[in-house]
Design a protein around this motif. Structure first.
Motif, PDB file in Angstrom:
ATOM      1  N   THR A   2       0.828  -1.189   0.000  1.00 12.93           N
ATOM      2  CA  THR A   2       0.000   0.000   0.000  1.00 12.93           C
ATOM      3  C   THR A   2       0.871   1.251   0.000  1.00 12.93           C
ATOM      4  O   THR A   2       1.829   1.342   0.761  1.00 12.93           O
ATOM      5  CB  THR A   2      -0.900   0.026   1.243  1.00 12.93           C
ATOM      6  N   LYS A   3       0.504   2.217  -0.816  1.00 16.84           N
ATOM      7  CA  LYS A   3       1.241   3.474  -0.841  1.00 16.84           C
ATOM      8  C   LYS A   3       0.824   4.328   0.352  1.00 16.84           C
ATOM      9  O   LYS A   3      -0.297   4.221   0.852  1.00 16.84           O
ATOM     10  CB  LYS A   3       0.966   4.218  -2.137  1.00 16.84           C
ATOM     11  N   LYS A   4       1.722   5.199   0.795  1.00 14.35           N
ATOM     12  CA  LYS A   4       1.448   6.017   1.973  1.00 14.35           C
ATOM     13  C   LYS A   4       0.199   6.873   1.814  1.00 14.35           C
ATOM     14  O   LYS A   4      -0.510   7.119   2.762  1.00 14.35           O
ATOM     15  CB  LYS A   4       2.640   6.915   2.289  1.00 14.35           C
ATOM     16  N   GLN A   5      -0.078   7.325   0.628  1.00 13.28           N
ATOM     17  CA  GLN A   5      -1.241   8.183   0.428  1.00 13.28           C
ATOM     18  C   GLN A   5      -2.548   7.438   0.597  1.00 13.28           C
ATOM     19  O   GLN A   5      -3.598   8.056   0.761  1.00 13.28           O
ATOM     20  CB  GLN A   5      -1.184   8.824  -0.955  1.00 13.28           C
ATOM     21  N   HIS A   6      -2.522   6.113   0.610  1.00 13.80           N
ATOM     22  CA  HIS A   6      -3.736   5.317   0.752  1.00 13.80           C
ATOM     23  C   HIS A   6      -3.886   4.676   2.128  1.00 13.80           C
ATOM     24  O   HIS A   6      -4.775   3.865   2.331  1.00 13.80           O
ATOM     25  CB  HIS A   6      -3.785   4.230  -0.324  1.00 13.80           C
ATOM     26  N   THR A   9      -6.298   7.029   8.165  1.00 14.73           N
ATOM     27  CA  THR A   9      -5.889   8.050   9.126  1.00 14.73           C
ATOM     28  C   THR A   9      -6.952   8.203  10.211  1.00 14.73           C
ATOM     29  O   THR A   9      -8.105   7.803  10.038  1.00 14.73           O
ATOM     30  CB  THR A   9      -5.704   9.426   8.454  1.00 14.73           C
ATOM     31  N   LEU A  20      -1.298   8.689  10.801  1.00 14.75           N
ATOM     32  CA  LEU A  20      -1.445   7.584   9.860  1.00 14.75           C
ATOM     33  C   LEU A  20      -1.338   6.236  10.549  1.00 14.75           C
ATOM     34  O   LEU A  20      -0.748   6.111  11.619  1.00 14.75           O
ATOM     35  CB  LEU A  20      -0.348   7.658   8.789  1.00 14.75           C
TER      36      LEU A  20
END
Length: 50
Positions: A2-6, A9, A20
Motif C-alpha cells: 500500500t502506498k502512503k497516500q492510501h 488516518t 497515519l
C-alpha cells in the motif's frame, strides 16, 4: 504494498492532529485513539483535573 497516500488516518482527540496507520498498530487499529504516548498520558491527566 500500500502506498502512503492510501493508508487510513485518524485524528487524535488531544492534539487534534491527524495520524497515519502504522505497522505496529496492524492488529489493533480499531482501538488506537491517540497519536503518541505523550497524548495518551495527557488524556489521563486531563480526566483527573476535570
Amino acid at each position: 504494498m500500500t502506498k502512503k497516500q492510501h493508508l487510513p488516518t485518524k485524528v487524535c482527540p488531544i492534539c487534534k492532529k491527524p495520524f497515519l496507520w502504522r505497522k505496529k498498530w496492524e492488529k489493533n487499529w480499531d482501538s488506537v485513539k491517540y497519536c503518541s504516548k505523550r497524548c495518551s498520558g495527557n488524556s489521563k491527566r486531563r480526566t483527573l483535573k476535570a
